[in-house]
Design an enzyme around this catalytic site. Structure first.
Site, mmCIF file in Angstrom:
data_model
loop_
_atom_site.group_PDB
_atom_site.id
_atom_site.type_symbol
_atom_site.label_atom_id
_atom_site.label_comp_id
_atom_site.label_asym_id
_atom_site.label_seq_id
_atom_site.Cartn_x
_atom_site.Cartn_y
_atom_site.Cartn_z
ATOM 1 N N ASN A 1 39.045 -28.562 15.076
ATOM 2 C CA ASN A 1 39.160 -27.629 16.206
ATOM 3 C C ASN A 1 39.162 -26.159 15.776
ATOM 4 O O ASN A 1 38.899 -25.271 16.587
ATOM 5 C CB ASN A 1 40.430 -27.913 17.034
ATOM 6 C CG ASN A 1 40.326 -29.136 17.916
ATOM 7 O OD1 ASN A 1 41.323 -29.802 18.204
ATOM 8 N ND2 ASN A 1 39.121 -29.465 18.386
ATOM 9 N N ASP B 1 42.302 -35.597 25.374
ATOM 10 C CA ASP B 1 40.947 -35.062 25.460
ATOM 11 C C ASP B 1 40.544 -34.852 26.916
ATOM 12 O O ASP B 1 40.954 -35.605 27.797
ATOM 13 C CB ASP B 1 39.982 -36.049 24.784
ATOM 14 C CG ASP B 1 38.682 -35.377 24.393
ATOM 15 O OD1 ASP B 1 38.599 -34.133 24.463
ATOM 16 O OD2 ASP B 1 37.738 -36.093 24.019
HETATM 17 C C1 IPE Z 1 41.464 -31.403 24.512
HETATM 18 O O1 IPE Z 1 40.520 -31.029 25.445
HETATM 19 C C2 IPE Z 1 42.268 -30.245 23.975
HETATM 20 C C3 IPE Z 1 42.042 -29.899 22.558
HETATM 21 C C4 IPE Z 1 41.212 -30.458 21.742
HETATM 22 C C5 IPE Z 1 42.841 -28.793 22.034
HETATM 23 P P1 IPE Z 1 39.083 -30.494 25.034
HETATM 24 O O2 IPE Z 1 39.176 -29.025 24.861
HETATM 25 O O3 IPE Z 1 38.554 -31.250 23.859
HETATM 26 O O4 IPE Z 1 38.253 -30.825 26.348
HETATM 27 P P2 IPE Z 1 36.711 -31.271 26.455
HETATM 28 O O5 IPE Z 1 36.477 -32.392 25.484
HETATM 29 O O6 IPE Z 1 35.897 -30.064 26.141
HETATM 30 O O7 IPE Z 1 36.585 -31.702 27.878
HETATM 31 MG MG MG Z 2 37.233 -32.814 23.602
#
Ligand code: IPE
Ligand code: MG
Length: 227
Positions: free
Chosen positions: A50, A2
């Site tokens: 996601n 994350d």
């Molecule tokens: C993790 O980073 C990658 C995925 C979930 C694919 P994020 O995209 O969740 O990054 P933040 O939480 O917005 O900083």
């Molecule tokens: Mg994230």
């Protein structure tokens, strides 16, 4: 894994650059894990939830996945690593699924470490799927309801060939599980670090493992029983 988005934002960059830099941490962590002798490493790369991100970001992540698989196949072979994937894989774009299956097939005889990618993965969806499969087997008299035990549940999860989780690491300062391997982490040690995923290095992995080694895993027993 994350914190890619926040890492990019802090630097005044677009989120895609954060994800791109996140792949460097993936490579470093995978290499470090093999060196250390870890036999199973599971990376939460893309959750069921996601899919609700903006289409552009989802597309970017899928493209990155295809290019990483293409690029890293040789690293996997050189390091004797088997690739595995868990999740509702049928929801992935055809191109991703094709590449994924190819790499899984090519690396299936490797023995040093199993690298599992959780893709389109959600623990509740996984459990729901297991319940449906087991129910069907009960209905068709393949198993009897009285005989359902923990091992039968394990056999119907996507992680059927994997051991329970020993150590779970979450980056970026968030202290939640976010629908990840809920059944499998029943007795896992949890480790939270403020590092954003693109900043995560071999040293961070070692720090987590050193912390893990200091923990006393009692599995419900007393300290005296363990020693
Ligand atoms: C993790 O980073 C990658 C995925 C979930 C694919 P994020 O995209 O969740 O990054 P933040 O939480 O917005 O900083
Ligand atoms: Mg994230």
């Amino acid at each position: 894994m994350d914190g890619n988005g926040r890492w990019a934002k802090q630097k005044g960059l677009i989120r895609a650059i954060g994800h791109e830099n996140g792949t460097k941490s993936v490579r470093e962590t995978v290499e470090a894990a093999t060196e250390i002798g870890i036999e199973n490493l599971t990376l939460y790369a893309f959750s069921t939830e996601n899919w609700n991100r903006p289409k552009l970001e989802v597309d970017t992540l899928m493209k990155l996945l295809v290019s990483s698989l293409k690029k890293e196949i040789s690293t996997l072979q050189e390091n004797n690593i088997t690739l595995n994937a868990i999740g509702d894989l049928h929801n992935l774009p055809k191109k991703v699924l094709k590449e994924l299956k190819e790499v899984i097939e090519k690396t299936k005889n490797n023995t040093r470490m199993t690298l599992t990618l959780a893709l389109s993965y959600g623990s509740r969806a996984e459990m729901l799927n297991a319940i449906k499969e087991i129910s069907l087997k009960v209905k068709n008299n393949i198993i009897s309801a009285e005989n359902i035990d923990e091992s039968i549940i394990n056999e119907h999860l996507y992680t059927q060939n994997l051991p329970d989780v020993d150590l779970l690491i979450r980056t970026s300062g968030e202290q939640r599980i976010s629908n990840f391997l809920l059944w499998q982490i029943a007795y896992a040690e949890l480790y939270f670090t403020n590092s954003l995923w693109p900043d995560f290095t071999k040293q961070h992995l070692c720090d987590a493992i050193i912390e893990y080694q200091k923990r006393e895993r009692r599995f419900g027993k007393t300290s005296e029983q363990i020693s």
